[in-house]
Each structure stands twice: as C-alpha cells, then as structure tokens.
Enzyme design. Structure first.
Site: not given
Ligand code: DGJ
Length: 705
Positions: A443, A507
């Site tokens: 990430d 997301d």
C-alpha cells in the site's frame, strides 16, 4: 546530410513508417497499407507556405528548436548554461523484425541519444529514449520527453480525472487549437491523473472511429500533452516531470525515459483495448503466474479494520473457506502500535499484545483450510509516533528547514537512504522467509510533498528506488504475488504491473460506483489484474445499500474477492457470497482470457460489459442498469465478437431477486432461453428486459454447433 531512407514496422493491423536521414520523422502510423512505401513517398511531400521558415520543418521524433521545430522540445537541458538547444544527427540505425534503434549525437553539446521504437504483434507501439553525457562536466536535464505524431484528422480526446474513491473517471473533450495538457506532481501514479489518454477522429466511440491510445508507464510525476501546432499538425508527448536540479548527468552517465505505450485502432475503443489487453497478458504479466487461476480473496480491512483478535480472525478464515475463498489476507493493523491510523507505520514487527502466540497459528490455520495466506504492508511510510521515527528521524523524505503537511497522519521514508532501504527490505524479507506468505498487499497512502535527498530534488529517484525495493523482494521471493495499492487506485500503471500481479482499483466497493471505475480501468487493463471485491450491503465509502446480486455481478468481472467480516453476515448474505464465488470460479477461465467488449446500448442508463472466448465458443454479458430506464421499453442487447455463422444458446444466468415482480412479464427468451446465430446477436440482438436502477443481469452465450 545523410541519405534519407524509409523503414517500417508492422503489427497485425498497424503500420509505422519512419523516415531516417539526419533525424527521424514518423511519416505514417495507422492501418497497414502494405508495401510500396518508397514508391509512395512523394505523396506525402509538404508545401512550404510564405510567412514561415524557408524550408519544410519536419515533426521529428525529438522536436528540436535548433531545427526550427517550435513545438515543445523533446529535450531541454544545458551544460553550465551552454548547449541548451541541442540538435542531434543520426549516426547509426539498427532495424530488426519488430524494432528500430536509432543512435544520434550532438557533437557540439557532447550528448548522445538512443531512441527505441518497437511494434509488437498485438499492435502496441513502445518508445523510449536514452540520453548520455559523452563529454567531461555535467549535463543538466530539465525535460526529456517521448513524442509521437498524430494525424491532422484527430480532433477529440478521452482523458482521465478522479480522486480517492473515484478513480478512472473519463471525460470527452474536443482537441482545439493549443491542445491539452495534464500534470501530475503527487509523487505516485495518482488517482487524479492516471497517465493515459486516447486521441481520435470525430465522435469515435467503443465500436467505431480511429483512435490512438497512449499509456505512460511511470509511477511518479508526469506530464502528458497533445498539442495542436499552429500549422495544424498534432503530436502527443509524455515525460517525467523532473524538479529543478534533479537530473545532472556526469560524463558517461545516462538517463532513460519511461516507456510510452501506444496503440492505433480503426475500430474504436474496443479495438484499442484488445491490443492493450493482449499486450499486457503477453508481455507485461509475469509468465510464471499467467496460467495460475487468480485466487478469490477475503481481505480483512472493511471487516475488522484495526480490531485484530487472532481467534476471531481464524473464525473469519474458517467461514471464508466455507464460502469458497482461496486466499485470506490480513490487512492493516497487525503490527506494533497500529491501533488506528495515527501510529505504528515503520514498526514492521508483529504486535505482541494483539498476537501473543505469533502469526504462525493463523497462517497454519489458513493453509489447513486450503487457502493461501496474504499480509498487508505499507513499506514506504512512517508515522511520527513510531519506534522507527524515534530512532531515525533523519529517514524522512523531506527538505531540511521546512515543515510539511502529513497525509493520513504519515510521512514518506527516503528510499535513497541506504540504511532505510535495507531496513525495509530486511523487514519484508523476514516475514516472507518466516511464514508461508503467498501474497502481499503493498500500500501507499499518501502523496509525496517534499521529495529531497541531501537537500536535492529526488522525486524521480524515489520512484526508481521503490521499483528497486519491489524488485529486490521479488528476486528473493519469486513465488510471492504482490498487489499494488495506493489508497485504492493511486498506483496503477504498466511499469508497476511488470513487478506486481494485481491492482486494488479503488477503496470504493459501492457496486454502482465500481461500474464506472472498472469501466475506466478496462480501457488499458484486462480484468484479471483488477481487484474487485464484494463489500458489505451497506457501502462504507458512500453509505449506499445494494443487493447481493448487484454487488456480486459487479465484482465478478475482475479478480474477485470479498471485503467484509463473514462472521457477522446474515445467512442469506453468506449464501449470496457463496453463489457469486461459485459463479466466478465457473466463468474465471473465460473472464480472464477472453476478449472484453464494452457494448453500446439503446438505453443510456445501461452499461453492458461482454467477454467473448478467444475461440468464440462462449460469451458472457453483464447488463447493469445504472439509473432509471429512459423509456418503458429498453431496446435490444446486441453482442459483437461471436462467430457470425455459429449457433448459440442464449440464456439468463443471473438476475435480481425482484426480476419477475416489477413487470407484467419479462421477455420470453429470459425464461426459456433461445437459439440464435452469432450474426443475429450482433445485428438484430435480443430484447432487453426491464430492470430497476442499480440492478444487473448476466446473460450466457454457448455455441451449439
Ligand atoms: C488503503 C487501502 O486502499 C485499503 O484497502 C486498506 O488496505 C487501507 N489502506 C489500510 O490502511
């Protein structure tokens, strides 16, 4: 003056003709018109109008002011203020079956240029250039761009915009005098400025028109432009944005541009995507993983966030396995001090209070259930509240003497600091060597504000060092798959994909939003690299609610997963997950190898996504009703790409639970199926049922003869 020659590269449908003399000029890049190129050269000679330079000025592969090209130059640099407008002369040409390598030199400025052009069998053109300082002293580079010409009939663009939870939004705009420019200075590929665009002829669409698609394979700052010159000619340029003083080449040192990937299609955007998808599958995805079915994920993030309890996590794994999940991933929250998003980044040691018995029992449990185990990392980041920062405040990527804003309460680590780089590698290596980890989610949750190393700008090098870190991990652990994630889709590009296996597209797990995000991503990426998860019915990023059918079908068309806590879900939801996992497994070979078609619909409120098997033996179509049907009847479903003379059985494979209740009756074929030819499917089609907004159906085509 060097004698001019013509060389050409051909793909399946594309031809590229380059004239090489003292400089290189692309004369033609479009549909293959066959041989006889030398004979036809005269047809392209240009007039020289009054009011401008007395000789014809070519649009070279590297526009040079010194040759009278007033366009944005391909190279801007200098040697102590001298030699700031270099002019290169070709010294050597190497022509191979699928590539041309052109070497040029500017003897006065003391710089050497190598330009590579490659056209593959999938009609994807690649270009990059390398500049070498061949003289004592430093050559300072301000700009160094890849340039490709476009025909004058190009007058429309499709470009990208977006933000966090709203990636891959496309917008159409006319290409007017002056042109278009996008700049990304966020230090990662970014949600806002995905590095790609499409240029085309008037009203190009999914099925029709000529398009030239471009993708700049770079995960940092970039500039893309499409210029309309004052004389009407057009060109596309893609480059890294170098900050002041960032690139200073000593004698013998080189700078290579990232690859610019491009493709011409005479059959609209679908044709372009077919080229890019085949190229990605064939040339970018790592070969050893290509044939392995993409395992279905359960990712813990939206299920438990930072609330980790090993027993509970094991029960989540048990339930995941029962539903058919094949890979279980522990997301953020497992390491020291990580109880929220304000602390812990950098302390890549298992949290002893959350995991008193270590990670091993969980990994074993997951493996015993027949699933692979995956773990989340965010290696490039650091919280001020971490042992790492307390020990090494000097590892921050920052310009001394200035404050900088945080992003998600965190800062970036300077990967050019050798000690920091080695520490991060050691930590990743430790986990990958100690546990049976098949996959890491890598990430990157903030943008880069002050990229400096020893006071000097270093955004470019920071990106290169990130690639190096991933490469080093991959070299030591070649069996481990990596997902590229940056707060969702902030680092999605071809250069990352060379070293990773999957992207976390967004997301945002809201199925309605995902329909648009996934469509935007589909122009350049095949579905098997696009992470798409079924979220809980109440979407965390939009607060909307969607049925399991709509969520399931939307997630089906990517690398599928589940993003929730299965323990807390109702029986009927779980049944739904099971159903769509089963369906995905059934269709996975087709979805992950077939040809994607974004199909126009009679109703603007539809979005139709089709995948046809390469041998045309089967196909599957998702019709998503994004908004209220425009009319009371919704027109026809027409599906391209099937064998025209083939006979197909067409039937409904999945539908919303209220499908039959919202009308007097739906089209008969959706009840009993029907038999039609491929040509019929393409030209006549099947009558669309009536659907509620935010629902979808799945239609299957199976060849019978
Ligand atoms: C951002 C990612 O996109 C999410 O999926 C999740 O991994 C969080 N970061 C964790 O902090």
């Amino acid at each position: 003056m060097r004698q001019k020659t013509l060389v050409q590269l051909t793909g399946k449908q594309t031809q590229l003709i380059v004239e090489l003399g003292d400089y290189a000029e692309i004369l033609y890049w479009g549909i293959d018109v066959g041989d006889g190129v030398e004979r036809s050269r005269l047809a392209l000679s240009r007039p020289v109008p009054y009011g401008r330079l007395d000789d014809d000025v070519p649009m070279t592969l590297l526009p040079e002011l010194g040759r009278g090209v007033f366009s944005s130059p391909g190279l801007e640099g200098h040697r102590d203020g001298q030699h700031w407008a270099p002019v290169f002369v070709i010294t050597q040409i190497e022509k191979n079956k699928d590539n041309i390598v052109i070497e040029s030199e500017d003897v006065t400025a003391g710089v050497h240029l190598k330009t590579e052009l490659k056209l593959d069998e999938h009609d994807v053109l690649q270009t990059r250039s390398t500049l070498t300082n061949i003289r004592a002293g430093v050559y300072q580079v301000n700009r160094f761009a890849n340039t490709l010409p476009l025909p004058v009939r190009v007058n429309e663009l499709m470009t990208y915009y977006g933000r966090w939870v709203h990636e891959f939004q496309t917008v159409r705009q006319p290409l007017l005098q002056g042109g278009y420019q996008q700049e990304n200075r966020r230090g990662r590929t970014s949600h806002e400025h995905y590095p790609a665009l499409v240029a085309g002829t008037s009203h190009f669409d999914e099925m029709n028109g000529e398009v030239w698609g471009f993708h700049f394979a770079w995960s940092g700052n970039h500039r893309l432009r499409v210029d309309v010159k004052a004389d009407g000619r057009r060109y596309m340029q893609a480059e890294v944005i170098y900050f002041p003083g960032e690139i200073a080449l000593k004698e013998g040192e080189s700078l290579t541009t990232p690859w610019l990937y491009a493709s011409y299609s005479h059959s609209g955007l679908n044709g372009m995507s077919h080229h890019f998808h085949s190229h990605v599958r064939d040339a970018i995805l790592s070969k050893s993983f290509r044939d392995k079915p993409r395992p279905i994920h359960l990712n813990t993030w939206e299920g438990i966030y930072f609330d980790h309890n090993p027993e509970y996590i094991m029960s989540m794994a048990t339930q995941a396995a029962e539903m058919g999940v094949e890979r279980f991933i522990i997301d953020d929250g497992w390491f020291k001090g990580r109880n929220g998003d304000k602390a812990g980044l950098g302390d890549w040691f298992l949290c002893p209070s959350k995991y008193p018995n270590g990670l091993q029992p969980i990994v074993e449990h997951v493996n015993q259930l027949g699933m692979e185990f995956g773990l989340w990392f965010e290696p490039e980041m650091i919280n001020i509240n971490s042992d790492l920062f307390r020990a090494h405040p000097e590892w921050l990527l920052a310009i001394d003497g200035y404050e900088q804003p945080t992003g998600r309460n965190q800062y970036v680590i300077n990967l050019q600091n050798e000690e920091a780089f080695n520490f991060l590698f050691e930590r990743l290596d430790y986990f990958l060597s100690t546990y049976n980890i098949a996959y890491i989610k890598w990430d990157m949750n903030r943008e880069v504000v002050q990229p400096a190393h020893l006071g000097q700008a270093s955004a470019y090098n920071q990106t290169l060092r990130y690639y190096e870190l991933v490469d080093k991990v991959r070299f030591k652990h070649p069996q481990v798959e990596i997902e590229s994630c940056a707060a969702g889709g902030g680092r999605i590009d071809f250069e990352v994909l060379k070293r990773t296996h999957r992207f976390w597209a967004s997301d945002n797990n809201d199925a309605l939003e995902r329909q648009t995000i996934q469509r935007g991503m589909s122009y350049f990426f095949p579905p098997e690299v696009m992470g798409s998860h079924i979220g809980s019915s109440h979407c965390h990023s939009t607060r909307r609610r969607h049925s399991i059918e709509f969520r399931g079908l939307t997630a089906l068309f990517g690398h599928m997963g589940i993003e929730l806590d299965p323990v807390k879900e109702t029986k009927s939801e779980k049944k739904g997950f099971e159903r769509y996992i089963k369906l995905h497994k059934l269709l996975r070979p087709l979805l992950h190898s077939g040809r994607t078609w974004r199909v126009p619909s009679d109703d603007q409120a539809h979005q139709i996504h089709v995948v046809v098997a390469n041998d045309q033996s089967e196909a599957v179509a998702m019709i998503a009703q994004l908004a209220m049907p425009t009319n009371s009847l919704s027109g026809q479903l027409r599906v391209p790409g099937l064998a025209p003379q083939g006979l197909y059985r067409v039937f409904l494979l999945d539908k919303p639970s209220n499908y039959d209740d919202i009308v007097n009756y739906q089209p008969l074929w959706t009840e009993s199926g029907c038999e039609v030819s491929g040509l019929w499917c393409e030209e006549v089609g099947l009558t669309m049922p009536i659907l509620d907004p935010e629902t979808a159906i799945l239609v299957k085509f199976e060849r019978m003869d």
